[in-house]
Design a protein around this motif. Structure first.
Motif, PDB file in Angstrom:
ATOM      1  N   THR A   1      41.268  28.015  41.627  1.00 63.12           N
ATOM      2  CA  THR A   1      41.037  26.940  42.715  1.00 63.12           C
ATOM      3  C   THR A   1      40.827  27.619  44.082  1.00 63.12           C
ATOM      4  OG1 THR A   1      43.521  26.628  43.077  1.00 63.12           O
ATOM      5  CG2 THR A   1      42.555  25.191  41.831  1.00 63.12           C
ATOM      6  N   HIS A   2      41.179  28.847  44.273  1.00 62.81           N
ATOM      7  CA  HIS A   2      40.813  29.623  45.450  1.00 62.81           C
ATOM      8  C   HIS A   2      40.196  30.968  45.028  1.00 62.81           C
ATOM      9  CE1 HIS A   2      44.104  26.896  46.686  1.00 62.81           C
ATOM     10  NE2 HIS A   2      43.677  26.800  47.989  1.00 62.81           N
ATOM     11  N   VAL A   3      38.905  31.073  45.504  1.00 67.07           N
ATOM     12  CA  VAL A   3      37.986  32.103  45.317  1.00 67.07           C
ATOM     13  C   VAL A   3      37.962  33.032  46.422  1.00 67.07           C
ATOM     14  CG1 VAL A   3      35.906  32.829  44.345  1.00 67.07           C
ATOM     15  CG2 VAL A   3      37.141  30.936  43.500  1.00 67.07           C
ATOM     16  N   LEU A   4      38.420  34.525  46.266  1.00 67.35           N
ATOM     17  CA  LEU A   4      37.912  35.321  47.267  1.00 67.35           C
ATOM     18  C   LEU A   4      36.489  35.659  47.240  1.00 67.35           C
ATOM     19  CD1 LEU A   4      38.985  37.449  49.484  1.00 67.35           C
ATOM     20  CD2 LEU A   4      39.562  39.004  47.580  1.00 67.35           C
TER      21      LEU A   4
ATOM     22  N   ALA B   1      44.501  34.835  44.122  1.00 63.19           N
ATOM     23  CA  ALA B   1      45.879  35.195  43.659  1.00 63.19           C
ATOM     24  C   ALA B   1      46.181  36.510  42.963  1.00 63.19           C
ATOM     25  CB  ALA B   1      46.483  34.123  42.922  1.00 63.19           C
ATOM     26  N   ALA B   2      45.440  36.669  42.159  1.00 63.20           N
ATOM     27  CA  ALA B   2      45.220  37.869  41.329  1.00 63.20           C
ATOM     28  C   ALA B   2      45.217  39.192  42.380  1.00 63.20           C
ATOM     29  CB  ALA B   2      44.405  37.841  40.317  1.00 63.20           C
ATOM     30  N   ILE B   3      44.190  38.923  43.122  1.00 62.85           N
ATOM     31  CA  ILE B   3      43.696  40.010  43.951  1.00 62.85           C
ATOM     32  C   ILE B   3      44.879  40.333  45.014  1.00 62.85           C
ATOM     33  CG2 ILE B   3      42.359  41.056  45.957  1.00 62.85           C
ATOM     34  CD1 ILE B   3      41.027  41.351  43.172  1.00 62.85           C
TER      35      ILE B   3
ATOM     36  N   THR C   1      53.622  44.710  41.818  1.00 57.58           N
ATOM     37  CA  THR C   1      52.500  43.902  41.923  1.00 57.58           C
ATOM     38  C   THR C   1      53.035  42.381  41.351  1.00 57.58           C
ATOM     39  OG1 THR C   1      51.098  45.658  40.787  1.00 57.58           O
ATOM     40  CG2 THR C   1      50.460  43.381  40.371  1.00 57.58           C
ATOM     41  N   LEU C   2      52.589  41.514  42.010  1.00 56.14           N
ATOM     42  CA  LEU C   2      52.759  40.100  41.712  1.00 56.14           C
ATOM     43  C   LEU C   2      52.016  39.379  41.032  1.00 56.14           C
ATOM     44  CD1 LEU C   2      53.632  38.935  45.366  1.00 56.14           C
ATOM     45  CD2 LEU C   2      55.297  39.770  43.827  1.00 56.14           C
ATOM     46  N   THR C   3      52.355  38.589  40.227  1.00 54.73           N
ATOM     47  CA  THR C   3      51.557  37.865  39.081  1.00 54.73           C
ATOM     48  C   THR C   3      51.352  36.667  39.942  1.00 54.73           C
ATOM     49  OG1 THR C   3      53.139  36.583  38.253  1.00 54.73           O
ATOM     50  CG2 THR C   3      52.456  38.480  37.202  1.00 54.73           C
ATOM     51  N   PRO C   4      50.003  35.729  39.671  1.00 52.99           N
ATOM     52  CA  PRO C   4      50.003  34.561  40.395  1.00 52.99           C
ATOM     53  C   PRO C   4      51.015  33.581  40.428  1.00 52.99           C
ATOM     54  CG  PRO C   4      47.908  35.043  39.388  1.00 52.99           C
ATOM     55  CD  PRO C   4      48.719  36.028  38.898  1.00 52.99           C
TER      56      PRO C   4
ATOM     57  N   GLY D   1      51.790  29.892  45.348  1.00 49.93           N
ATOM     58  CA  GLY D   1      50.512  30.045  44.515  1.00 49.93           C
ATOM     59  C   GLY D   1      49.306  30.359  44.883  1.00 49.93           C
ATOM     60  N   SER D   2      48.165  30.033  44.500  1.00 43.71           N
ATOM     61  CA  SER D   2      47.063  30.398  45.082  1.00 43.71           C
ATOM     62  C   SER D   2      46.751  30.090  46.503  1.00 43.71           C
ATOM     63  CB  SER D   2      45.825  29.987  44.155  1.00 43.71           C
ATOM     64  OG  SER D   2      45.815  28.690  44.023  1.00 43.71           O
ATOM     65  N   ALA D   3      47.307  28.779  46.807  1.00 44.50           N
ATOM     66  CA  ALA D   3      47.310  28.415  48.318  1.00 44.50           C
ATOM     67  C   ALA D   3      47.848  29.508  49.184  1.00 44.50           C
ATOM     68  CB  ALA D   3      47.683  26.994  48.483  1.00 44.50           C
TER      69      ALA D   3
END
Length: 155
Positions: free
Chosen positions: A36-39, A49-51, A63-66, A72-74
């Motif tokens: 839902t959130h794209v860099l 979130a992954a980056i 390292t964190l997982t999403p 979260g991704s927000a």
């Protein structure tokens, strides 16, 4: 204090390089392409979130997982926007993060619409995602405390 306050712009750029070198482009395909959130650096698309999780690993060694990122991704989107990155917010309008932009408006279809109405009945209960649950932080080092309740870094 957010877990993502430890990352800076260089960590994010290195995380993007690491992502590309590891073949991370397939990651979104494996997840079903749902983000839902794209860099959007340099005209390419990355899961924000992954980056942010990889950048946190570069900054702190963890390292964190999403799912580990508060909000979260927000939450990742807010941190990356704070660092000056462009984020495209594909979430529904009611959940949009300030400072991000939505996808381009869709054009109307010329096909006829159905005239049937849906019976909504009672509203569905709202589900709470695992990433929206509060994260317990260590009061000394501000790292997320595991389920044992004992900080891995301090105790």
């Amino acid at each position: 204090m957010s877990l993502l306050n430890s990352i800076d712009r260089d960590h994010v750029l290195t995380a993007i390089e690491t992502w590309d070198a590891a073949g991370g482009a397939n990651y979104m395909l494996v997840r079903g392409g749902v983000s839902t959130h794209v860099l959007l650096p340099h005209g390419r698309e990355y899961d924000a979130a992954a980056i942010a999780g990889i950048a946190h690993g570069l900054a702190t060694g963890r390292t964190l997982t999403p799912a580990d990122i508060p909000g979260g991704s927000a939450g990742a989107s807010k941190a990356l926007t704070r660092l000056g990155f462009d984020i495209r917010d594909d979430s529904p309008p009611s959940e949009r993060v300030p400072g991000t932009r939505a996808v381009a408006p869709r054009t109307r279809s010329t096909s006829p619409r159905s005239t049937t109405t849906r019976n909504t009945g009672t509203p569905r209960p709202t589900r709470v995602a695992a990433s929206d649950k509060p994260v317990t932080l260590c009061p000394r080092c501000f790292i997320a405390v595991p389920a044992t309740g004992i900080c891995d870094n301090c105790d």
